[in-house]
Write an enzyme that holds these catalytic residues in place. Sequence first.
Site, PDB file in Angstrom:
ATOM      1  N   TYR A 154       1.046  -1.573   0.043  1.00  0.00           N
ATOM      2  CA  TYR A 154       0.004  -0.173  -0.590  1.00  0.00           C
ATOM      3  C   TYR A 154       0.809   1.128  -0.201  1.00  0.00           C
ATOM      4  O   TYR A 154       0.440   1.767  -0.798  1.00  0.00           O
ATOM      5  CB  TYR A 154      -0.573   0.386   1.562  1.00  0.00           C
ATOM      6  CG  TYR A 154      -1.883   0.833   1.105  1.00  0.00           C
ATOM      7  CD1 TYR A 154      -2.942   0.914   0.468  1.00  0.00           C
ATOM      8  CD2 TYR A 154      -1.802   2.181   2.262  1.00  0.00           C
ATOM      9  CE1 TYR A 154      -3.667   1.917   0.398  1.00  0.00           C
ATOM     10  CE2 TYR A 154      -2.702   3.041   2.249  1.00  0.00           C
ATOM     11  CZ  TYR A 154      -3.677   2.654   0.948  1.00  0.00           C
ATOM     12  OH  TYR A 154      -4.517   4.108   1.433  1.00  0.00           O
ATOM     13  N   LYS A 158       0.642   3.867  -3.046  1.00  0.00           N
ATOM     14  CA  LYS A 158       0.606   5.505  -2.465  1.00  0.00           C
ATOM     15  C   LYS A 158       2.103   6.211  -2.664  1.00  0.00           C
ATOM     16  O   LYS A 158       1.167   7.671  -3.220  1.00  0.00           O
ATOM     17  CB  LYS A 158      -0.270   5.868  -0.850  1.00  0.00           C
ATOM     18  CG  LYS A 158      -1.537   5.039  -0.876  1.00  0.00           C
ATOM     19  CD  LYS A 158      -2.572   4.919  -2.534  1.00  0.00           C
ATOM     20  CE  LYS A 158      -4.174   4.999  -1.687  1.00  0.00           C
ATOM     21  NZ  LYS A 158      -5.111   5.128  -2.438  1.00  0.00           N
TER      22      LYS A 158
END
Length: 246
Positions: A154, A158
Site C-alpha cells: 500500500y 500510494k
Amino acid sequence: MALLADKTAIITGGAQGIGLAIAELFVKEGARVVLGDLNLDAAEVAVKELGGPAVARAVRCDITKSSDVDSLIQTALDAFGALDIMVNNAGITCDATMRTMTEEQFDQVIDVHLKGTWNGTRKAAAVMREQKCGAIVNISSLSGKVGMVGQTNYSAAKAGIAGLSKAAAKELAHHGVRVNAIQPGLIRSAMTEAMPQKAWDQKMAEIPMQRAGKVHEVASVALFLASDLSSYMTGTVLEVTGGRFM
C-alpha cells in the site's frame, strides 16, 4: 455561482466513504457525477441519494481493466456530454508484514492503486487535452509519504501515485490540464473504525490536532483542486492529516 456549475466529474470508488463524500459535495456545487465502483448495487443506491439520473450515474468499473475505464468515461460523455474532472479514488488494502505478504497480495494492491490510477489519469487526459482544459485529482495517502508497518504494498502504491501525478502534471500542463494529489491521514470511515483499538490509539497519539479526520474534510480539498480556486496549481500533493508526520 456554484464552484462546479455545469461541470461533469467521474469519481472512482464513489459508492461509499471518501468517494461518496466527494460526489455529494460536487453535486452540491453544481456538478454532474458518474460513480465508478466494483459494487454496482451500492453505486446505484448512491445515485438515488445524490438526486437521480439527472445529476448522477453509476457504472460497474474495475479500474485495473483499461476497457472498463473506457466504458466509464464514455458513460460520462454520453450522459452529460463532457468530462471536466477525474477523481481517481478507488482502492483496497491487503495488509501483512513483508515477511508474510504473498506476491498475490502485493500485486493486487499495486494493480488497483497504481495501475488503476494510471488508467484513470491517462484515459481522462486523452479527453481533456483535446478540449484544452480539465482537472485530475488522485487520492494518495500519508502511507505513501512515511511508509507504514505491514503496508509495503500500500505504501509503495500510494507513493507511486504521488510520483505519477507529478509526471502527468508536467506532461499535461501545456494542454491546460491540471493534475494534483491528496494524501489523507487517519480519516474516520468504516474501514478505519474496524481497526483494533490499540492501533487506533497509537495513530491518534501521532496527530497534533488530536482527532481523526472526517470524509467531508477530504472532499473539500478535492473540491478545491477540481475547481478554479486552484487554477494555478498542478503537480502538488496536499496533506489532509491533522498535522500528523508534518
